[in-house]
Design a protein around this motif. Structure first.
Motif, PDB file in Angstrom:
ATOM      1  N   TYR A  52       0.837  -1.207   0.000  1.00 47.46           N
ATOM      2  CA  TYR A  52       0.000   0.000   0.000  1.00 47.46           C
ATOM      3  C   TYR A  52       0.875   1.262   0.000  1.00 47.46           C
ATOM      4  O   TYR A  52       0.594   2.226  -0.726  1.00 47.46           O
ATOM      5  N   LEU A  53       1.930   1.249   0.783  1.00 46.85           N
ATOM      6  CA  LEU A  53       2.816   2.414   0.866  1.00 46.85           C
ATOM      7  C   LEU A  53       3.415   2.735  -0.500  1.00 46.85           C
ATOM      8  O   LEU A  53       3.372   3.890  -0.949  1.00 46.85           O
ATOM      9  N   ASN A  54       3.937   1.735  -1.189  1.00 48.84           N
ATOM     10  CA  ASN A  54       4.557   1.968  -2.498  1.00 48.84           C
ATOM     11  C   ASN A  54       3.545   2.452  -3.530  1.00 48.84           C
ATOM     12  O   ASN A  54       3.838   3.319  -4.355  1.00 48.84           O
ATOM     13  N   ILE A  55       2.336   1.869  -3.490  1.00 47.63           N
ATOM     14  CA  ILE A  55       1.314   2.248  -4.473  1.00 47.63           C
ATOM     15  C   ILE A  55       0.866   3.694  -4.250  1.00 47.63           C
ATOM     16  O   ILE A  55       0.775   4.488  -5.195  1.00 47.63           O
ATOM     17  N   TYR A  56       0.596   4.060  -3.002  1.00 47.69           N
ATOM     18  CA  TYR A  56       0.133   5.427  -2.730  1.00 47.69           C
ATOM     19  C   TYR A  56       1.241   6.456  -2.982  1.00 47.69           C
ATOM     20  O   TYR A  56       0.952   7.596  -3.373  1.00 47.69           O
ATOM     21  N   ASP A  63      -1.205  11.524   1.885  1.00 54.58           N
ATOM     22  CA  ASP A  63      -2.031  11.442   3.092  1.00 54.58           C
ATOM     23  C   ASP A  63      -2.506  10.005   3.320  1.00 54.58           C
ATOM     24  O   ASP A  63      -2.575   9.530   4.461  1.00 54.58           O
ATOM     25  N   LYS A  64      -2.816   9.294   2.234  1.00 49.67           N
ATOM     26  CA  LYS A  64      -3.218   7.897   2.358  1.00 49.67           C
ATOM     27  C   LYS A  64      -2.013   6.995   2.624  1.00 49.67           C
ATOM     28  O   LYS A  64      -2.155   5.922   3.221  1.00 49.67           O
ATOM     29  N   ALA A  65      -0.855   7.413   2.178  1.00 50.26           N
ATOM     30  CA  ALA A  65       0.353   6.617   2.382  1.00 50.26           C
ATOM     31  C   ALA A  65       0.836   6.681   3.826  1.00 50.26           C
ATOM     32  O   ALA A  65       1.459   5.733   4.316  1.00 50.26           O
ATOM     33  N   ARG A  87      12.072   6.178   0.226  1.00 49.40           N
ATOM     34  CA  ARG A  87      11.323   6.756  -0.899  1.00 49.40           C
ATOM     35  C   ARG A  87      10.223   7.686  -0.385  1.00 49.40           C
ATOM     36  O   ARG A  87      10.016   8.788  -0.910  1.00 49.40           O
ATOM     37  N   TYR A  88       9.502   7.250   0.659  1.00 46.68           N
ATOM     38  CA  TYR A  88       8.441   8.079   1.241  1.00 46.68           C
ATOM     39  C   TYR A  88       9.018   9.367   1.826  1.00 46.68           C
ATOM     40  O   TYR A  88       8.477  10.466   1.626  1.00 46.68           O
ATOM     41  N   LEU A  89      10.132   9.234   2.546  1.00 44.68           N
ATOM     42  CA  LEU A  89      10.737  10.418   3.172  1.00 44.68           C
ATOM     43  C   LEU A  89      11.221  11.414   2.123  1.00 44.68           C
ATOM     44  O   LEU A  89      11.084  12.633   2.300  1.00 44.68           O
ATOM     45  N   ILE A  90      11.784  10.914   1.023  1.00 42.17           N
ATOM     46  CA  ILE A  90      12.241  11.807  -0.050  1.00 42.17           C
ATOM     47  C   ILE A  90      11.058  12.525  -0.686  1.00 42.17           C
ATOM     48  O   ILE A  90      11.080  13.749  -0.902  1.00 42.17           O
ATOM     49  N   GLU A  91       9.991  11.762  -0.983  1.00 44.79           N
ATOM     50  CA  GLU A  91       8.830  12.358  -1.654  1.00 44.79           C
ATOM     51  C   GLU A  91       8.112  13.364  -0.758  1.00 44.79           C
ATOM     52  O   GLU A  91       7.471  14.289  -1.256  1.00 44.79           O
ATOM     53  N   THR A  92       8.202  13.160   0.565  1.00 45.46           N
ATOM     54  CA  THR A  92       7.556  14.111   1.493  1.00 45.46           C
ATOM     55  C   THR A  92       8.551  15.142   2.029  1.00 45.46           C
ATOM     56  O   THR A  92       8.285  15.801   3.034  1.00 45.46           O
ATOM     57  N   HIS A  93       9.712  15.228   1.377  1.00 43.40           N
ATOM     58  CA  HIS A  93      10.714  16.266   1.646  1.00 43.40           C
ATOM     59  C   HIS A  93      11.315  16.183   3.059  1.00 43.40           C
ATOM     60  O   HIS A  93      11.764  17.198   3.607  1.00 43.40           O
TER      61      HIS A  93
END
Length: 755
Positions: free
Chosen positions: A345-349, A356-358, A388-394
Motif C-alpha cells: 500500500y505504501l509503495n502504491i500510494y 495522506d493515504k500513504a 522513498r516516502y521520506l524523499i517524496e515528502t521532503h
C-alpha cells in the motif's frame, strides 16, 4: 495386510513382484536401476537369497513411501524389513543386512519412535564400518543430516553431515545417491550464505546426475539461478532459470517445484526491469500454486505480481488487485503477507502521490522495519520504501542516514538495481539540502550503476538467450501444427485427387491458350515501355553525374577552407602565446593548438583524397603521432609503437577519436615518465567480428596516483575523454596496471559496415 514371510515361496514372490511392477507401470513410477534389476531377476525365476532380500526391501520401501498414512502400510513395511534382516543374517548378506536396518529405522521414525529409529541408524553404521561398505556409511550421514533442524543454529552441522555422506557416496560410485545429496548440500550452502561454494557443489551435482542418467536436473538449475540472483549476475541467473524451465517442461513436470522454477525465472526478469515476461512467468507459477492449494505460496506470488504492476506505473491496477487480494485472504493471511500488505500500500500510494493515504501505511512499515536486522531478507525492501516516502515528502535529513545504509547493502550484494535507486535518492537529498558537490558526485554514480545494470554485451546475451528459448518453443508448436496439417492434407488429398486432376488439366490447357495469344502483345508493350524508361534513366544519370561532381568539388573546397581556418586560428594562438607570461595560460593555448591540429589533419585528408566523408585511421594516427613528436614536449627516451588494423571511420567518429588520442598520448608523454626513464607508449586499433572498434593506448610508466577517482575526476582531459567517448556511444575504461591503460570500445556506424 502382510504379517509374516518365514515361508515365502518362489511362486508367491513372483506374484508379489509382478503385482508391484504392474503398480509402478500403472502409476508412472520410476524404479532405480538396482530395484528394476532385482524385480527382473525375480520375474525370470532366479530367486537367489540376495534377490529375495532385495525384493523384500523393495516391497517394504514401497509400503513405507506409499501415499497416505495407513497403519496397515507401516505394519506391512515393518514385517517385510524384518524378514529381509532375517534372510540377510541367515545367508551372510552384509549389504542387504545393513540396508534392512536403515529401513527399519526409517519405519520407526515414521511411527513416531524417534530415539529408537536413530538408534537403529547407529547400529547400521556400526555394521557398515565393520563390513567396509562406503555407500551404506554415506546412508547414515544422509539420513542423520535430514533429521537435523534447518535453522541458523544447526545449519553448519547439517552441512557437515551431507558433506560426509557425499564423500562416501562418491567413494562407492553411488551416483544416484550422490546427485540429490549434492543438490541438497548446495541448497544448504545458499542458506548459509556460502554462494561460491554452493555453485561448485551444484555443478558437481549436475555431473553426478548425468553419470546416474537421471534427467531431473531442473531443481539444480533453479538453485544456481537463485545464487546468481543473490550475486547480482542476472545474465547467468537467466541462463540457468531458462535451462530449468526447458528441462522441466520437456519432462512435463507439473509439481509444485515447477511453480518455484517459474517464480525464480520471473524474479530474474523483474530484476532486469523486464516486467512483462516477469508477470507472465508469475501467472504460470500462480496456476500451479493454486492447483496444490499452497496458501503462503499463492499469496507470495500474488504480491509479486502486484509489485511488478506498480513497477511499470500501473498503480491503479496494482491498487485494485491489492484491495481484492486483501478481501479474499483477510481471514487466512500468512505471516509474511501480514507485514507485506502495508508495504505494498505504501509503495502504491507513493506512486499515486497520495501521501495522506500513504502516511498510516508508512507508520506500520516503520514499526515492522524497526524490529528487523540488516541480515533479514525484507530489511532492504522496507528500507527502500521508507526512504522513498521520506524523499517524496521532503524529509531529507531523516532520510539521509537511511539512504547511506541502503547504499551499503547494495554495494555488499553487488546489486546494481538497488545501487542505482540508492544513488538516485541520495542525489535528490543532496540537491534539496544544498550539497551541490555531493549531488553531482552521486548523480555520476547513479549513471554508472544504471549503465552497469545491463551493459551492451550482457544485453546481447540476454536477448540471445530469450530468442533461443522462444524459438525452440515455437519450433515445437510448428512441428505439432505440421503433423496435424499433414494428417488433414492426406485425408483431403485422398478425397479430391481425381477431381483435382481433371480441373488442373483443364486449367492448364486454358492457360496455355491464353498465354500463347497474349504473350506477343505483352512483349511488344513491355519493349516500348522499357525503351522510354531507359531514355529517362540515361537523362537522369547525366544530370546526377553533373550534380555529384559539383558536390564533390564543393566538399573539397569546404574541407580545404576549414583546414586553412584552423591553421589561421593555430597561428593566432601561437602569436598570442608569445605575449603571455603566465605559464598555465601558455600551456592551455598549446593544448588547444594540438587539439585543433588533430581536427585539421582530418580535413586535410578529406580534401586530398577521393573519399570526402571517411578517414583511413591508419594514415591519420600515423600523421597525428608524427605531429605530436614534432610539436609536443616529446622526450627522446620515449618510444611510440602502434598496431593498427584497416579501420575506416566517418568524420563524426574520426574527430572525437583524434581528440581522444591527442589527450591520451600527451598525458602519457607529460606524466607517465617523470624520471626520464625509458618508456614505451603502445597504440592499438582493432575491429572485432561484431563491428565494434577497440582503441587502446597503454604506457609502462608510473601509473595513476592512488587517489585518482575515475568517474569523479575534475581533470579537463579526463572529462573531455569521457565526453568525446559518449558522442560516439563508446565505453571508456582507464586502468592502472604497471602503467596506465586506456581502452575505448565503440560501435562502427552501420553505413561503414562491410565497407
Amino acid at each position: 495386510m502382510i504379517k509374516t514371510f518365514p515361508f515365502l515361496s518362489k511362486i508367491s514372490l513372483l506374484l508379489i513382484a509382478t503385482g508391484l511392477l504392474s503398480y509402478f507401470e500403472a502409476n508412472a513410477k520410476v524404479l532405480t536401476l538396482p530395484q528394476a534389476d532385482s524385480l527382473k531377476r525375480v520375474l525370470k525365476g532366479k530367486v537367489t537369497p540376495a534377490n529375495l532380500a532385495k525384493t523384500q526391501l523393495l516391497l517394504s520401501e514401497h509400503f513405507l513411501l506409499r501415499d497416505g498414512e495407513l497403519k496397515s502400510d507401516l505394519d506391512s513395511a515393518s514385517t517385510l524389513a524384518e524378514e529381509a534382516t532375517r534372510v540377510s543374517v541367515v545367508n551372510n548378506l552384509h549389504q542387504e543386512y545393513v540396508k534392512s536396518l536403515y529401513l527399519r529405522g526409517s519405519i520407526l521414525l515414521e511411527k513416531g519412535f524417534r530415539a529408537e529409529g536413530r538408534g537403529m541408524f547407529r547400529k547400521a553404521l556400526g555394521f557398515a564400518k565393520l563390513y567396509n561398505l562406503p555407500e551404506e556409511k554415506g546412508d547414515y550421514f544422509e539420513k542423520e543430516g535430514h533429521l537435523i533442524e534447518q535453522d541458523e543454529q544447526h545449519i553448519k552441522q547439517k552441512i557437515q553431515f551431507y558433506q560426509k555422506a557425499i564423500l562416501y557416496f562418491a567413494q562407492a560410485n553411488a551416483y544416484e545417491k550422490e546427485a540429490p545429496a549434492r543438490q541438497m548440500l548446495g541448497d544448504l550452502l545458499i542458506i548459509d550464505n556460502q554462494k561460491e561454494q554452493a555453485l561448485k557443489e551444484l555443478h558437481s551435482a549436475l555431473i553426478a546426475f548425468r553419470k546416474a542418467k537421471i534427467p531431473d536436473t531442473q531443481g539444480v538449475y533453479k538453485l544456481m539461478a537463485n545464487v546468481y540472483i543473490q550475486m547480482g549476475k542476472y545474465d547467468n541467473a537467466l541462463e540457468n532459470s531458462i535451462s530449468a524451465v526447458k528441462i522441466a517442461e520437456s519432462l512435463k513436470d507439473s509439481s509444485l517445484q515447477m511453480s518455484s522454477i517459474y517464480n525464480t525465472t520471473a524474479l530474474v526478469y523483474y530484476y532486469l526491469k523486464q516486467e512483462k515476461p516477469a508477470v507472465a512467468y508469475w501467472e504460470k507459477a500462480l496456476v500451479l500454486a493454486k492447483k496444490y492449494q499452497e496458501r503462503s505460496y499463492i499469496q507470495m506470488i500474488s504480491g509479486n505480481i502486484i509489485t511488478a504492476k506498480a513497477r511499470i506505473n500501473d498503480y491503479k491496477g496494482a491498487l485494485k488487485d491489492l484491495i481484492f487480494f486483501e478481501k479474499k485472504y483477510a481471514k487466512d493471511l500468512s505471516d509474511e503477507m501480514i507485514g507485506r500488505i502495508p508495504y505494498l500500500y505504501l509503495n502504491i500510494y507513493i506512486g499515486l502521490r497520495e501521501f495522506d493515504k500513504a502516511q498510516p501505511h508508512y507508520q506500520k512499515v516503520w514499526e515492522i522495519f524497526s524490529k528487523l536486522s540488516p541480515e533479514q531478507a525484507y530489511y532492504k525492501f522496507y528500507l527502500n520504501s521508507i526512504t522513498r516516502y521520506l524523499i517524496e515528502t521532503h524529509q531529507y535529513k531523516k532520510a539521509y542516514p537511511l539512504l547511506l545504509d541502503y547504499e551499503k547493502i547494495a554495494i555488499q550484494e553487488k546489486n546494481y538495481l538497488y545501487l542505482s535507486l540508492a544513488y538516485q535518492n541520495i542525489y535528490k537529498a543532496d540537491s534539496a539540502l544544498g550539497r551541490l558537490q555531493d549531488a553531482v558526485k552521486h548523480l555520476k554514480l547513479y549513471k554508472v550503476a544504471s549503465d552497469s545494470l545491463l551493459n551492451i554485451e550482457k544485453a546481447k546475451q540476454l536477448i540471445n538467450l530469450q530468442v533461443k528459448f522462444e524459438t525452440e518453443q515455437k519450433d515445437k508448436n510448428i512441428q505439432i501444427l505440421q503433423q496435424k496439417t499433414e494428417i488433414q492434407n492426406s485425408i483431403i488429398q485422398n478425397e479430391r485427387v481425381l477431381k483435382v486432376n481433371i480441373i488442373v488439366g483443364a486449367v492448364i490447357l486454358l492457360l496455355l491458350l491464353v498465354i500463347s495469344v497474349s504473350r506477343y502483345r505483352l512483349k511488344q508493350k513491355v519493349n516500348l515501355q522499357l525503351e522510354k524508361k531507359q531514355a529517362e534513366i540515361n537523362k537522369q544519370n547525366d544530370l546526377l553525374k553533373k550534380l555529384l561532381n559539383e558536390k564533390e568539388w564543393l566538399l573539397r573546397e569546404i574541407h580545404h577552407r576549414v583546414k586553412n581556418n584552423l591553421q589561421v586560428v593555430i597561428s593566432l594562438l601561437n602569436a598570442q602565446s608569445a605575449h603571455l607570461n603566465n605559464q598555465d595560460a601558455i600551456v592551455a593555448i598549446q593544448k588547444s593548438q594540438q587539439r585543433m591540429q588533430a581536427i585539421s589533419l582530418i580535413h586535410q585528408k578529406l580534401y586530398q583524397t577521393d573519399g570526402l566523408s571517411t578517414i583511413d585511421m591508419r594514415w591519420y594516427i600515423a600523421e597525428l603521432i608524427s605531429y605530436v613528436k614534432e610539436y609536443s614536449n616529446f622526450k627522446q627516451n620515449i618510444t611510440i609503437d602502434y598496431v593498427l588494423e584497416d579501420v575506416i571511420l566517418d568524420v563524426s567518429q574520426a574527430v572525437p577519436v583524434g581528440l581522444i588520442l591527442n589527450e591520451v598520448i600527451n598525458n602519457a608523454i607529460k606524466y607517465a615518465f617523470p624520471h626520464q626513464s625509458n618508456g614505451v607508449i603502445r597504440i592499438c586499433l582493432q575491429l572485432d567480428d561484431q563491428n565494434f572498434v577497440h582503441l587502446g593506448v597503454r604506457d609502462n610508466g608510473i601509473g595513476l596516483p592512488d587517489d585518482f577517482l575515475q568517474h569523479t575526476s575534475e581533470s579537463l582531459g579526463v572529462n573531455l575523454i569521457y565526453g568525446l567517448a559518449e558522442q560516439i556511444d563508446g565505453n571508456v575504461e582507464i586502468i592502472s596496471d604497471n602503467g596506465v591503460k586506456v581502452q575505448i570500445v565503440f560501435p562502427l556506424h552501420k553505413e561503414l559496415v562491410n565497407v
